[in-house]
Structures are given as structure tokens and as C-alpha cells.
Design a protein around this motif. Structure first.
Motif, PDB file in Angstrom:
ATOM      1  N   ALA A   1      -6.431   7.988  -7.191  1.00  0.00           N
ATOM      2  CA  ALA A   1      -5.906   8.703  -6.022  1.00  0.00           C
ATOM      3  C   ALA A   1      -6.952   8.761  -4.925  1.00  0.00           C
ATOM      4  O   ALA A   1      -6.666   8.535  -3.748  1.00  0.00           O
TER       5      ALA A   1
ATOM      6  N   ILE B   1      -5.800   9.936  -1.502  1.00  0.00           N
ATOM      7  CA  ILE B   1      -4.896  11.045  -1.842  1.00  0.00           C
ATOM      8  C   ILE B   1      -5.714  12.157  -2.493  1.00  0.00           C
ATOM      9  O   ILE B   1      -6.321  11.974  -3.543  1.00  0.00           O
TER      10      ILE B   1
ATOM     11  N   TYR C   1      -7.275   5.724  -2.908  1.00  0.00           N
ATOM     12  CA  TYR C   1      -6.218   5.508  -1.925  1.00  0.00           C
ATOM     13  C   TYR C   1      -6.049   6.680  -0.977  1.00  0.00           C
ATOM     14  O   TYR C   1      -5.047   6.818  -0.292  1.00  0.00           O
TER      15      TYR C   1
ATOM     16  N   LYS D   1       0.767   3.790  -3.060  1.00  0.00           N
ATOM     17  CA  LYS D   1       0.325   5.177  -2.825  1.00  0.00           C
ATOM     18  C   LYS D   1       1.355   6.162  -3.383  1.00  0.00           C
ATOM     19  O   LYS D   1       1.001   7.173  -3.998  1.00  0.00           O
TER      20      LYS D   1
ATOM     21  N   ASP E   1       0.756   8.919  -6.181  1.00  0.00           N
ATOM     22  CA  ASP E   1       1.115  10.307  -5.858  1.00  0.00           C
ATOM     23  C   ASP E   1       2.028  10.879  -6.937  1.00  0.00           C
ATOM     24  O   ASP E   1       1.857  12.017  -7.389  1.00  0.00           O
TER      25      ASP E   1
ATOM     26  N   ILE F   1       0.828  -1.201   0.000  1.00  0.00           N
ATOM     27  CA  ILE F   1       0.000   0.000   0.000  1.00  0.00           C
ATOM     28  C   ILE F   1       0.862   1.250   0.000  1.00  0.00           C
ATOM     29  O   ILE F   1       0.599   2.209  -0.748  1.00  0.00           O
ATOM     30  N   GLU F   2       1.931   1.242   0.816  1.00  0.00           N
ATOM     31  CA  GLU F   2       2.797   2.433   0.885  1.00  0.00           C
ATOM     32  C   GLU F   2       3.411   2.716  -0.489  1.00  0.00           C
ATOM     33  O   GLU F   2       3.424   3.850  -0.963  1.00  0.00           O
TER      34      GLU F   2
END
Lengths: 154, 252, 618
Positions: free
Chosen positions: B109, B114, B112, B89, B93, B85-86
Motif C-alpha cells: 500500500a 495508500i 502505491y 490501487k 485498497d 495503476i488505478e
């Protein structure tokens, strides 16, 4: 109206290699040296001769730093921007050259006299920072010498 | 057949299947923008990253693109681990910074969490996300009329020598499959305009719809051994014709 | 040129050459390595040619004039060595040549002023082997470099060349060759350090129509020229290694991939291949056995990413250098989708040595897990820059202070960068680190291909990180998002720090983004790209913080954060006034000058010309 390109040298080069895709980069290398750049007509001829789609030829010609689609200047100035030259001030030299020639690295002066490029490590790290003008090396160059170097060459 | 575990569930998959396909069979949704069933997986967008490990690996685990990783006996896959996930993301981004105006990226985005990019956005560039689908599909079709040009952050999709591509047959596959609708194509008055080229469209002799370019029709007839008049009628009308013929035979 | 159909032919040729060598009284070795070439070694060789001819002296046999590859001590070039006495002359000029011939070659007298002087002890060295720079080295990969004419196959044969090949082809099974390499402990010298024998065995076992072997000569790390020196200085050692390897893995076609920026290496490798073919070492039925093998040279197009093995293979195929995911290894599916063994220049060059000296020789050197030696380019702020080779396990302190003779102007040592753009900076506190694969990786760097850049207190670590990020940004192939977009943004952040435009939480941002780039990138270029910034952040965090919080660059490098000042050492000589292109210095003769801060661009021209240390960088 740009002058018509003589394809005879290109044909001679193509004769030396197998007519398939594996020869593409080698052929383009020889053509770049011969014509000083890669003219459109030559790229189209390569596409036909090696049976490689023109899009592929264009993709390869624009991916690799060795090739340019515009003619290079009479003299090519290469500033070594390898690590050893960098820590001895190569970027200051590049700044000075860009200022004096009024072009950025990767460009050619409008009078076609000079092309300015950065190159990664010519192996002369003992002489850092190093500038090459065509085949001549200038060692331990400092920013104040840049003008003299260009004047000497003009 | 190979047995593996995805998100705790044990499944069986044929050897040679990629983890992405196997996960989709189980209705597990892994985003994959540069993926298309018609062409080889590419592994460029990196959104389909999953975390894999195995009992025989001494505790080692790592991230791989599921579109390109073949299933293995005993493989343990986690499609939404914290590491996945990190990383995912961050990728979204970064895409948002590169293509702030793209609706598809904005949608991803939002999924997730963002709102806007935490990086410096690019200004004045188009919505191409460099998924490479247009190029790969065109090459898959056999035309290879377009390609990438340059490298690194300056990489872009281009026609050869930035001229209208001679090899293009106006099939529109690139336009239809672009995830960000970045390739314009216009059909007007029997003429298709795409990549700065104009193509004459054949009109269906039955309904009059302009349905395929002459060049595309010729290409298909040649490669699929079809009679030259095959594309005089459009797909829809052909289906109706066949239905009538079938009905006549069966005599409902 | 002889053609060897059997090992006996080779033995006869070699014996014949030995006889001829007995007629040679002196060998004049003119170093034509990259550094000496740049300093005009061709003119020196030309001067020798001319002078010897003028004195009617034979330069082909009796006083054999040889242009060699890199001798090693590039700092002191141009270098001339007179054998058999190993008399070593440095900084030679063409006008010194008549004296060298007259005094040394004819009379056997040494010319003192041309000898290398140890700056510390003021000792003059006659025999180069005694100079600490050379004395501490163990030259395995560089065994012939600087001592033979790379363009003459007979010189290679005279030193035992191709005997290892003869031994292998006529007396060993392929599996035995692989076993021999395994026992030597040879690991890849291109950076990865993968056990060579293991790679060969996988390649041998992989099914396919044709197995290929490739020599990776794409040495792209800026500051590294070891592979260039080997390809230019001893090309046959690489070829012999490749033929032996091809036999071991069952390949009949090999490629040498040379980067486009090395035209001389391309030329020398191609000539060596042509000569090896004529001599019967390449082609059909080598040494009368059923084994056939040939090599083609493939030139790179100018792309650092093509040093990555899968990108290199795409390039050989004629494609753009876009790497592939490594889930299916290239030993199984590589070039043209066939099993492919790719090894670095130095790795191939080690192979004939292992066969001729026995694997135990290499295995007896080095550390537990890193056997043998490694060639390095020692460059940067060190006194003795040049090409060196040392046993694994030698400490950084020994390399920098004994071989390198310490830092220029005795400035404080700050760190040494290894591993190129994929590596990191090892700081002063780790000077006693023994150089081997594992130790360098543990320290946050890596062995890499062999570039070793020494840095002093005038090197800004934030600037170093920015430099490598900029390099990788330009060299990224652009296929995957984390590398293409991530490096651009990472560079943005670090660049901002060097301009005094740091944002809140930038350091944390760097760490997070770096992690994602390392996890998410497709190939080793992207995955290792954050190493320089993470390593400098680990050891030099206070320097980053000073840039961010105080907007100052302690090393005096980041233009936006420094000011040039003139101190009271100024004598008013006006040299700097003349040097300044921006009219930023005012001052009359014999009066103290002043720098106008708002006009000063920090170009460094004044600093370079001042003879009185009157220009300071704050």
C-alpha cells in the motif's frame, strides 16, 4: 454423544457411480437427500471410495448451497428471493419469518422443527411472493399470513 | 521464439512463457502475491494485471493477468498504464480493508501511496489473504491436506471438517511460503506443531539438529526412491560429508 | 418403444403414430409448467383421470389426457386446453373438471366462465391463439412446450421429432451442418450472443483426444425459467439438437448440466435420454452410420457462478465452481482440458428447427444482427406474467403493453430489468427500444438469458441495485479479490444509501470502484456485477440523490427512510391493529387509528390488510 451413522445407505449410493472424482457432486447430492445432511463419517467414506482427498470433499461440500453439514429441520421453509418476488416484498416476508422462528435464513430452529432458507426463483413468478414449505407452495403471501401459515403447519 | 514489446522495449521469449516471466527477465517488477514458480499460476490476486494491445486488434486494449497470459508475436504490453495503476490501487485498497494488520499488504500500500483503506475495514479476522498458495503447494506436494472452504467473502482456508488433517506430513511448505506468515508452525524439543498436529522430528546423527518430520522423510524416501537412512543426517551435514568424500578423491 | 436402425424405421414409426392420432377425438392438455404445478395442476390431471375413468371414457387415445410443459400464460393458471379447437380454460379448479368433460368434451360446448377475459376490453377468448398474449408470439424454441407430453418420446416423434437428425446423419457432411447454422444467424441464447456456428467451427478445428459438448441448463438468473420450461416441457428437442451438434463438431460425449434447484428438469431430461437410447438415437451407430454419441446428466450443486462456462466445466469434473481465465478458450481447452463446445438449452433446441425448416426461416425473422426469436419470462408488476417467445426486434412497449397487457393497477411504468444480475434497467424513455443483443447492450443492459422484470413506481431503483449486489456477493466464488472484496464494499456503500447513512462522494466512489471491479475481475460474474448499479445510476440518478441528500425513498421501499401513516380514509376497522405484531398501531373501533412511529418496523403487514387505502407510505 451423537448417534452412530449407518453407512449402508451411503455404500448403496456409491455403488451407482464410477469411482472417481467426476462423481463427487452427484454422490453428495444423493447422500444429502438420503441423510438430510452430510455426516462426517459419510464424507470420510466418500473420500476413500472415490479416491479424492478429504480436503477436496470438504471444499466441495462447503462451496455448494445444496449441501449442509448440519441436519436440516423436519420442515424446510423456502422463501423465494428471485427478482420478481423481491419487488413484490419477499424480504419483508423473510424478516417476518426470521422474527417468528427466531432464526436467520440458513439456520434451523433448536427444536429441529424448521429450517429457513432463501431460494432463487422457483419459476412461479405469477404468484409472487412465493413461499414453499417442503413441497407445498404458498402464493401471494403477505406478512400477516406468515403466522397463520406457521400455525397451520405446527 | 516470439517477439513482443514490454513497456516500449522489444524482447524475445520462448513460446509458452507467460508475460509475467518475460517481464521479470527484463527486471520489470510486477507485483504478484499468489504466484509461485513451483505451481501453476492461479490468477486470484489480480495484482499482476497489465494492459495489452496489438497492431491487429483495431485499437482494442484490455487488462489481463500477466501470470496467465502467454506471450504472443507482436504483443504490446504496458505494465503500469493509468488503467493498470488505478485498478491495482483499488485491489490493494480492498486488500487493506480486508486485512488491515498484514505487514506485506501495508508495504504494498505504501508503495502505491495508500496510507489507509478508503473502504470499511474488516475487524477481528486474521491475516489470510486467500492467495491460495498453501493449498496449491500442498496439493502440488501430493498431500492435499488443506483446502478452501465456503465461497465468496466467507471463503477461508481450512483443514478437512475443521479437524487436524490426517494427510498432513508436517513438511512446513505452507508455513514457509505464506506471504503474510499466517500459518503458525512451532518446532520445540524435537516436536513440530502445525495445523493442530504434532510431529516427531528426526535428529541429525551428526549435528543433533531436529530437521525433518518422520512422515515427511518417509514420504520423500518412497517417492524419490531413497534409502531409508537417507534422512538420518540433515542437509548441511550431508553436504559436509560429500565435500569430505570429494576432497578425498581429488586429494587436494 | 421402437428401435430405429435406419431413417426408414423412423418414418414408419411416425406414420404409425399418425394413424393412431386419427383415432383421437380430443386432446386434454393440462399445463404442468412451474407456475401451474405450484397452483395444483397435478390435482386437476388426477381429477380428469378419475372422471374419465368413472364415465368409462378412454383417456389414452380417444380423449387423450396429456400433462404438458409450460403453456405460457402463468398468471392465469391452472390452464387447461382442449384440442383440436384450442379451447382455453383458465384458473381451472378440480371441481370444474366434471363440467368440462360433460359440456366441452362430450357436447362440444364452451364454458364461458372459464374463458380468459381481456381485462381492458372485457372480451372473452375461446381460442387461445387469439389472445394478444399469444397472438403476438412466434414460438420456435417453445414450439412443442405446452402441447406435448414431455415424458413420451412418441409425442415428440409424432410432431416430426428426430427427422432432422435422420436428415443430417444420412445426407449431410458435418461442415454443411455448421454452414447451415451459420446461415440461420443463430447466436447463443444464454446471454453472450456469440455466433453459434463460429463456436462450432473453432471446436471442430481444435486439436484434442476427445471433443465434448455441453448443454448449459444452469439457468441461475432469478426470475428466469425459460430453460426450465424447455428442459421439462420438450427435452427431446434439446437432445436432438445436441446430437446434431455433436455430429457437426466431431464429439462422441455430451453432458447436460442442470441446476440442482430443478429436480423435475433433471428427471425429464434423464428419462428422455434413456428413451432416446432405447430408440437408437443415442449410442453406437446412430441410424446405421458410424456416428456414436451419448449424453450424461450432470447436476449442479447450487451455485450461480456455475452458469459461467469454465466454472460449469469445473463442476462437471467434480470440483468447486471456480472459473478460469479465458485467455485460452474453452473451445480449445475446456472440460478435462479437451476441446469443448458449450451452448445454452435454448440454443441447442433451435438446431433441429433450423435443419427441418431450413436456415432461411430463422434468418427471415429478427433484426440485421440478431436473427430469429428469443424466449423470455415476463414477470414483475405486469398483468400477464408468463413465458413468451418473440421475434428479435419486437419493442419493449409491445412486449409490456400488448403481450403483457400493461402494468398492474395501471400504475406508472418505471423500468424493465433484463439480463439478470449482469444486466441493467431500461427506463420509460426507452420503451420503444427494439429488443435485440446490440440495442440492449447500448442501453446499458444486456439480453441475458431472458428474464424480463417489469417495475412500477413502487419499485426503488437503489433497492434494486442493492438486491443484485447482495445476490452476487453471496454467489461469488471468492477466488479473485476485485469480486470477493469489491462487491462486498460496493454493497456496503449502496446499503448505506438505503439506510440514510450515505457518505460524502458515495456516488463517485461507486463509479470508481465499479470500474475497477469490471476491469480487474477474473470472470463474467465479477466483470458484469456493477451493471445493475451503474445502469440505475445512469437513468435514475435523482432517485439516488434523494436518498442521499433528503434521506427519503420516493418509491416507499427503503425501510429506514419511510414512515407509515394512516390517512383520513381510515374507517376504524381495527384490522391493522390486529395485524401488527409490534403493537405499533393504536385505535379503537370506528375511530381513526394511529401508527406509533417509534414502534413501527415497516414490516408492511398493515399495508397488506387495509381494504380502504388508508395506510400511506411516506
Amino acid at each position: 454423544m451423537s448417534p452412530k451413522i449407518d453407512l449402508k445407505p451411503a455404500e448403496k449410493i456409491l455403488e451407482c457411480y464410477p469411482r472417481d472424482m467426476t462423481s463427487l457432486i452427484q454422490v453428495l447430492q444423493d447422500l444429502q437427500l438420503t441423510y438430510n445432511y452430510l455426516p462426517r463419517e459419510v464424507l470420510k467414506r466418500v473420500s476413500a471410495a472415490l479416491s479424492v482427498p478429504l480436503s477436496k470433499v470438504y471444499s466441495v461440500a462447503t462451496f455448494y448451497k445444496a449441501f449442509s453439514l448440519t441436519p436440516k429441520g423436519k420442515k424446510v421453509i423456502r422463501v423465494c428471493t428471485g427478482t420478481a418476488c423481491h419487488i413484490r416484498g419477499a424480504n419483508l416476508l423473510m424478516d417476518e419469518l426470521e422474527r417468528q422462528l427466531k432464526i436467520m435464513a440458513g439456520e434451523t430452529t433448536s427444536d429441529m422443527k424448521y429450517s429457513l432458507e432463501s431460494v432463487n426463483c422457483v419459476g412461479a413468478c405469477a404468484m409472487a411472493p412465493v413461499i414453499m414449505v417442503d413441497e407445498t407452495y404458498y402464493s401471494n403471501v403477505q406478512p400477516d399470513r406468515v403466522k397463520k401459515m406457521l400455525d397451520g403447519k405446527q | 521464439m516470439v517477439t513482443l514489446k514490454i513497456d516500449g522495449k522489444i524482447i524475445q521469449a520462448r513460446e509458452g512463457t507467460m508475460v509475467l516471466e518475460a517481464a521479470r527477465q527484463m527486471n520489470i517488477n510486477i507485483p504478484a502475491i499468489c504466484h509461485h514458480e513451483a505451481v501453476e499460476p492461479w490468477g486470484g490476486c489480480r495484482l499482476c494485471l497489465v494492459e495489452i494491445t496489438h497492431d491487429d486488434w483495431g485499437g482494442w486494449s484490455g487488462l489481463v493477468t500477466s501470470c496467465l497470459y502467454p506471450v504472443e508475436e507482436g504483443l504490446i504490453v504496458t505494465t503500469a498504464s493509468p488503467k493498470v495503476i488505478e485498478t491495482r490501487k483499488t485491489i490493494i485498497d480492498l486488500l487493506l480493508a480486508r486485512y488491515p494488520g498484514s505487514p506485506r499488504i501495508q508495504e504494498l500500500a505504501r508503495e502505491y501511496g495508500i496510507e489507509k483503506t478508503s473502504y470499511v475495514p474488516d475487524v477481528g479476522r486474521d491475516n489470510c489473504i486467500l492467495c491460495g498458495l498453501c493449498v496449491r503447494l500442498c496439493a502440488g506436494m501430493g498431500m492435499a491436506a488443506i483446502s478452501t472452504a465456503g465461497r465468496g467473502a466467507a471463503k477461508e482456508i481450512s483443514t478437512p471438517l475443521q479437524e487436524a488433517p490426517e494427510d498432513c506430513i508436517g513438511c512446513g511448505v505452507c508455513h514457509k511460503n505464506c506471504p503474510t506468515m499466517n500459518i503458525p508452525m512451532q518446532d520445540k524439543n524435537g516436536v513440530r506443531t502445525i495445523w493442530n498436529r504434532k510431529f516427531e522430528l528426526i535428529r541429525c546423527s551428526a549435528c543433533g539438529k531436529a530437521h525433518i518430520t518422520r512422515e515427511h522423510a518417509e514420504y520423500l524416501c518412497e517417492h524419490q526412491d531413497l534409502p531409508p537412512e537417507y534422512f538420518e543426517t540433515c542437509d548441511q551435514c550431508k553436504r559436509l560429508e560429500n565435500a569430505d568424500r570429494f576432497a578425498a578423491i581429488v586429494k587436494w | 418403444m421402437k428401435r430405429c436402425k435406419t431413417p426408414a424405421d423412423l418414418k414408419k414409426w411416425s406414420t404409425g403414430l399418425d394413424r393412431q392420432r386419427k383415432k383421437t377425438k380430443t386432446r386434454i392438455l393440462v399445463c404442468s409448467g412451474p407456475g401451474c404445478l405450484a397452483r395444483g395442476s397435478r390435482k386437476i390431471a388426477g381429477a380428469f383421470q378419475k372422471e374419465l375413468a368413472a364415465r368409462k371414457l378412454d383417456s389414452k387415445v380417444v380423449h387423450k389426457l396429456t400433462e404438458t410443459g409450460c403453456h405460457g400464460l402463468c398468471q392465469q393458471g391452472p390452464l387447461v386446453t382442449i384440442m383440436p379447437e384450442h379451447i382455453f380454460y383458465v384458473q381451472v379448479k378440480p371441481k370444474d373438471v366434471p363440467e368440462i368433460i360433460q359440456q366441452t368434451i362430450m357436447k362440444g360446448q364452451v364454458i364461458e366462465r372459464l374463458l380468459h377475459t381481456d381485462p381492458g376490453k372485457k372480451e372473452k377468448f375461446q381460442d387461445y391463439r387469439k389472445i394478444p398474449f399469444y397472438a403476438r408470439q412466434v414460438r420456435v424454441a417453445l414450439r412443442n412446450v405446452g402441447l406435448i407430453d414431455p415424458n413420451d418420446i412418441e409425442e415428440y416423434i409424432a410432431v416430426g421429432g428426430y427427422q432432422a437428425l435422420a436428415k443430417v446423419l444420412t445426407g449431410m457432411k458435418p461442415e454443411k451442418v455448421i454452414d447451415m447454422v451459420a446461415r440461420s444467424g443463430l447466436r447463443g441464447k444464454g446471454g453472450g450472443g456469440f455466433p453459434t456456428a463460429k463456436k462450432w467451427k473453432s471446436g471442430r478445428d481444435a486439436p484434442g483426444e476427445q471433443t465434448y459438448i455441453i448443454c448449459n441448463g444452469d439457468e441461475g438468473d432469478p426470475g428466469a425459467f425459460m430453460d426450465r420450461a424447455i428442459m421439462e416441457g420438450d427435452p427431446h428437442s434439446v437432445i436432438e439438437g445436441m446430437i446434431i451438434g455433436a455430429y457437426a463438431v466431431g464429439s462422441s460425449q455430451g453432458y447436460v448440466y442442470v441446476r440442482q434447484e430443478y429436480p423435475l428438469a433433471v428427471k425429464n431430461m434423464q428419462q428422455a435420454i434413456n428413451d432416446a437410447r432405447k430408440a437408437g438415437f443415442l449410442g453406437d451407430r446412430i441410424f446405421g452410420t458410424p456416428f456414436c454419441f451419448d449424453i450424461r446428466v450432470s447436476r449442479g450443486g447450487g451455485a450461480f457462478v456455475c452458469g459461467e462456462s469454465s466454472a460449469l466445466m469445473r463442476s462437471v469434473e467434480g470440483n468447486v465452481g471456480e472459473p478460469r481465465a479465458k485467455y485460452v478458450h474453452s473451445v480449445k481447452r475446456g472440460l478435462f482440458d479437451q476441446p469443448t463446445i458449450l451452448n445454452n438449452v435454448e440454443t441447442w433446441n433451435n438446431v433441429p428447427y433450423i435443419v427441418s425448416e431450413g436456415p432461411e426461416r430463422l434468418a427471415s425473422m429478427g433484426t440485421k444482427k440478431s436473427k430469429g426469436t428469443k424466449a423470455f419470462c415476463l414477470v414483475g408488476k405486469v398483468r400477464n406474467t408468463g413465458l413468451i417467445e418473440i421475434p428479435m426486434g419486437t419493442t419493449l412497449r409491445e412486449i409490456i403493453y400488448e403481450i403483457g397487457d400493461g402494468i398492474i393497477r395501471d400504475r406508472p411504468f418505471k423500468g424493465v430489468q433484463t439480463g439478470g444480475p449482469s444486466g441493467g434497467v431500461v427506463p420509460n424513455s426507452l420503451l420503444d427500444l427494439p429488443v435485440d443483443f446490440e440495442a440492449l447492450t447500448r442501453a446499458g443492459s444486456m439480453m441475458g438469458s431472458g428474464g424480463m422484470i417489469v417495475m412500477d413506481d413502487r419499485t426503488c431503483m437503489v433497492d434494486v441495485a442493492k438486491y443484485f449486489l447482495h445476490f452476487l456477493m453471496e454467489e461469488s466464488c471468492g477466488k479473485c479479490v476485485p469480486c470477493r472484496e469489491g462487491l462486498k464494499q460496493l454493497h456496503n456503500i449502496v446499503d448505506g444509501i438505503t439506510r440514510g447513512n450515505a457518505g460524502n462522494g458515495d456516488l463517485e466512489k461507486i463509479e470508481n470502484l465499479s470500474r475497477s471491479i469490471m476491469e480487474g475481475s477474473l470472470c463474467a460474474l465479477g466483470k458484469s456485477a456493477p451493471n445493475p448499479v451503474l445502469s440505475t445510476l445512469q437513468y435514475f440518478r435523482p432517485e439516488y440523490e434523494t436518498h442521499i441528500e433528503k434521506k427519503k425513498c420516493p418509491a416507499g421501499v427503503c425501510k429506514a427512510l419511510i414512515t407509515y401513516l394512516i390517512n383520513d380514509k381510515c374507517t376504524g376497522c381495527t384490522l391493522c391493529v390486529k395485524a401488527c405484531a409490534f403493537d405499533a398501531i393504536v385505535g379503537k373501533k370506528k375511530k381513526m387509528h394511529k401508527i406509533l412511529e417509534d414502534k413501527c418496523t415497516r414490516c408492511g403487514a398493515c399495508f397488506a390488510v387495509c381494504k380502504f387505502d388508508a395506510i400511506e407510505i411516506d
